[in-house]
Design an enzyme around this catalytic site. Structure first.
Site, PDB file in Angstrom:
ATOM      1  N   TYR A   1      14.819  -2.043  -2.267  1.00  0.00           N
ATOM      2  CA  TYR A   1      13.802  -2.597  -2.764  1.00  0.00           C
ATOM      3  C   TYR A   1      12.561  -1.558  -3.431  1.00  0.00           C
ATOM      4  O   TYR A   1      11.980  -0.892  -4.370  1.00  0.00           O
ATOM      5  CB  TYR A   1      12.950  -3.538  -3.222  1.00  0.00           C
ATOM      6  CG  TYR A   1      12.699  -4.668  -4.419  1.00  0.00           C
ATOM      7  CD1 TYR A   1      12.996  -4.087  -5.468  1.00  0.00           C
ATOM      8  CD2 TYR A   1      11.360  -4.676  -4.465  1.00  0.00           C
ATOM      9  CE1 TYR A   1      12.020  -4.702  -6.499  1.00  0.00           C
ATOM     10  CE2 TYR A   1      10.490  -5.532  -5.333  1.00  0.00           C
ATOM     11  CZ  TYR A   1      10.846  -5.234  -6.149  1.00  0.00           C
ATOM     12  OH  TYR A   1      10.306  -5.450  -7.494  1.00  0.00           O
TER      13      TYR A   1
ATOM     14  N   CYS B   1       0.756  -1.212   0.057  1.00  0.00           N
ATOM     15  CA  CYS B   1       0.133   0.091  -0.273  1.00  0.00           C
ATOM     16  C   CYS B   1       0.872   1.024  -0.063  1.00  0.00           C
ATOM     17  O   CYS B   1       1.640   1.487   0.201  1.00  0.00           O
ATOM     18  CB  CYS B   1      -0.344  -0.359   1.530  1.00  0.00           C
ATOM     19  SG  CYS B   1      -2.037  -1.469   1.254  1.00  0.00           S
TER      20      CYS B   1
ATOM     21  N   GLY C   1       1.289   0.145  -4.576  1.00  0.00           N
ATOM     22  CA  GLY C   1       0.224  -0.724  -4.894  1.00  0.00           C
ATOM     23  C   GLY C   1      -0.615  -0.409  -6.129  1.00  0.00           C
ATOM     24  O   GLY C   1      -0.754   0.942  -7.189  1.00  0.00           O
TER      25      GLY C   1
ATOM     26  N   ASN D   1      -0.864   1.701   5.667  1.00  0.00           N
ATOM     27  CA  ASN D   1       0.232   1.008   5.259  1.00  0.00           C
ATOM     28  C   ASN D   1       0.819   0.167   6.352  1.00  0.00           C
ATOM     29  O   ASN D   1       1.662   0.881   7.285  1.00  0.00           O
ATOM     30  CB  ASN D   1       1.043   1.603   4.602  1.00  0.00           C
ATOM     31  CG  ASN D   1       2.610   1.271   3.733  1.00  0.00           C
ATOM     32  OD1 ASN D   1       3.306   1.976   3.859  1.00  0.00           O
ATOM     33  ND2 ASN D   1       2.096  -0.138   3.167  1.00  0.00           N
ATOM     34  N   GLY D   2       0.911  -1.145   5.723  1.00  0.00           N
ATOM     35  CA  GLY D   2       1.362  -1.803   7.315  1.00  0.00           C
ATOM     36  C   GLY D   2       0.881  -3.176   7.441  1.00  0.00           C
ATOM     37  O   GLY D   2      -0.084  -3.612   6.093  1.00  0.00           O
TER      38      GLY D   2
END
Ligand code: SF4
Length: 479
Positions: free
Chosen positions: A249, A5, A32, A106-107
């Site tokens: 990344y 996300c 995402g 996000n997480g």
């Protein structure tokens, strides 16, 4: 392996927030591709548009025009292993007695089930299996009893895991980062307001100025007139747990995380890779696009060391092919690598080659790459990887393979080298990562490369003194 996300939150002085939110989501699209959503507020009511698909497909001009108000939050989401899942598209929004609430997450919480069970016992009904709804319900309940800041603190005391959140309570936009700061969140300034976003590239896209990272355990409250923000350090954890893979990344190379340009970190990792396992070959080439910065640092260090290694692009990417991991079966993934990359034979034929990638997950891509280069006439193929072997899954918001799919989970480096049929294979050490990031091991999440996590993940080991909070409703609202 992919980030699940990206989040954004914006508060402006009168100008409509929908388009800046839309542009920010475009800047975060790499985080995402399953769904995109925006929730705005005009001081009277909340507006929402959440749809499956890429940002460019999820909104048209009419959708944006209907999102009224100078405040809003946005979210983009990546598919989970089970495929597309409409119920979990975000932002999650809810109206309750004390107003409206929108949440973008996000997480991944590691105690979401416990919190959900406690709330369900109190009469809360859930419409999704997602942990964002759990946070939203808990926060909505706390807002019935406390002011905004104390309500957020109370929710933070109850949830455990990785979270960077943008939240909208009526027309107030908030940003929160978990006490160990696992996922990124930054604060930026615009000409007429403020922005919170997963990455600084979103701030750049709006022609704004990055102010700083939101601190672990910090709550930022943007003022509804876009004139400023307040900061509340709600929880101080003794250590941080930044995801090192953000730097390796996930994040865009042009983003600045923890005061470091991601591109520079990747080049430094490439230099370290040469120091640790450099081998002189005729040519060094990146796996596009992920290995590019690593390969450029590696080649630079090789040249400085007097190696006669040429840096070249030997693999061309077809930009119109979807990412391989969208393919649900192993067979389709293998075919997708062939669709995606084409070797430049004149660069490769009759030459010794070093190929550089950022990570190896299942090993499928590496096997295909070695085979592609071999077919293109490479004399020797040496693979260098800009991260340590991935030996364990991620429970903290990255869509990674399960343990039995990870090639390094039960194979030695020599066995992987034989499996992918490379002439040699070497990974970067954990020490090189900590050095390049300027952080101690104790301040990073290295769970997927050590098998020890900085959060209390059920059934897994932890590398620090962490315990899940007690989830009962007796938790106080704090100071
Ligand atoms: S387990 Fe790995 S991918 Fe997941 S947060 Fe930790 S370092 Fe990042």
């Amino acid at each position: 392996m992919h980030e699940k996300c990206g989040v954004v939150g914006i508060s402006l002085d009168g100008r409509e927030a929908a388009r800046p939110l839309y542009y920010s989501l475009y800047a975060l699209q790499h985080r995402g591709q399953e769904s995109a959503g925006i929730v705005t507020h005009d001081g009277f009511q909340q507006y929402e548009h959440v749809e499956m698909g890429l940002v460019g497909d999820a909104f048209d001009s009419e959708d944006l025009a209907a999102l009224n108000g100078p405040q809003g939050i946005g979210h983009i989401r990546y598919p989970t292993e089970g495929g597309v899942n409409e119920c979990c598209a975000q932002p999650f929004s809810v109206s309750f007695k004390s107003g409206s609430l929108g949440l973008a997450h996000n997480g991944n919480l590691v105690n979401a089930d416990e919190v959900r069970d406690t709330l369900a016992a109190l009469g809360h009904a859930f419409t999704s299996a997602g942990d964002t709804e759990v946070i939203a319900h808990d926060l909505a309940r706390n807002l019935l009893e406390a002011d905004l800041v104390r309500a957020v603190k109370s929710t933070m005391d109850r949830i455990h895991g990785s979270y960077s959140l943008t939240i909208m309570h009526d027309e107030t936009v908030l940003g929160v980062r978990d006490p160990q700061g696992n996922r990124p969140l930054v604060l930026g300034e615009l000409d007429d307001g403020y922005v919170l976003a997963s990455e600084s590239a979103a701030v750049d896209t709006l022609d704004g100025e990055l102010i700083r990272d939101v601190k672990p355990g910090e709550l930022i409250v943007l003022s509804p007139d876009g004139a400023g923000y307040d900061s509340y350090q709600l929880i101080d954890a003794p250590q941080t747990a930044h995801c090192f893979f953000e730097h390796v990344y996930f994040a865009r190379p042009d983003s600045i995380l923890n005061d470091e340009l991601v591109y520079d970190v990747r080049r430094e990792l490439g230099r370290q890779l040469w120091e640790e396992s450099g081998i002189e070959t005729d040519v060094v080439m990146p796996v596009p696009d992920s290995g590019r910065a690593f390969a450029s640092g590696y080649a630079e260090a090789a040249t400085e060391a007097g190696a006669g290694t040429e840096f070249a692009e030997g693999l061309m990417k077809n930009r119109y092919v979807g990412r391989t991991f969208i393919m649900p079966t192993q067979d389709e993934r293998e075919r997708a690598v062939r669709l995606k990359l084409n070797p430049i034979k004149s660069t490769i034929r009759g030459r010794t080659v070093t190929i550089i990638d950022d990570s190896v997950v299942r090993g499928t891509t590496s096997t295909q790459l070695v085979s592609l280069l071999r077919d293109a006439g490479a004399e020797e193929i040496h693979m260098r990887v800009g991260s340590p072997p991935i030996v364990a899954p991620c429970y903290l918001g990255i869509d990674m393979a399960s343990r039995d799919e990870l090639i390094a989970a039960d194979m030695t480096i020599e066995e992987i080298e034989a499996e992918i049929e490379a002439d040699s294979l070497a990974y970067l050490s954990i020490d090189a990562i900590t050095e390049a990031l300027n952080r101690s091991r104790a301040d990073l999440c290295l769970g997927c490369v050590t098998g020890e996590y900085p959060y209390d993940v059920e059934g897994e080991a932890t590398d620090r003194d962490v315990t899940r909070p007690t989830v009962g409703r007796e938790t106080s609202h704090g100071d």
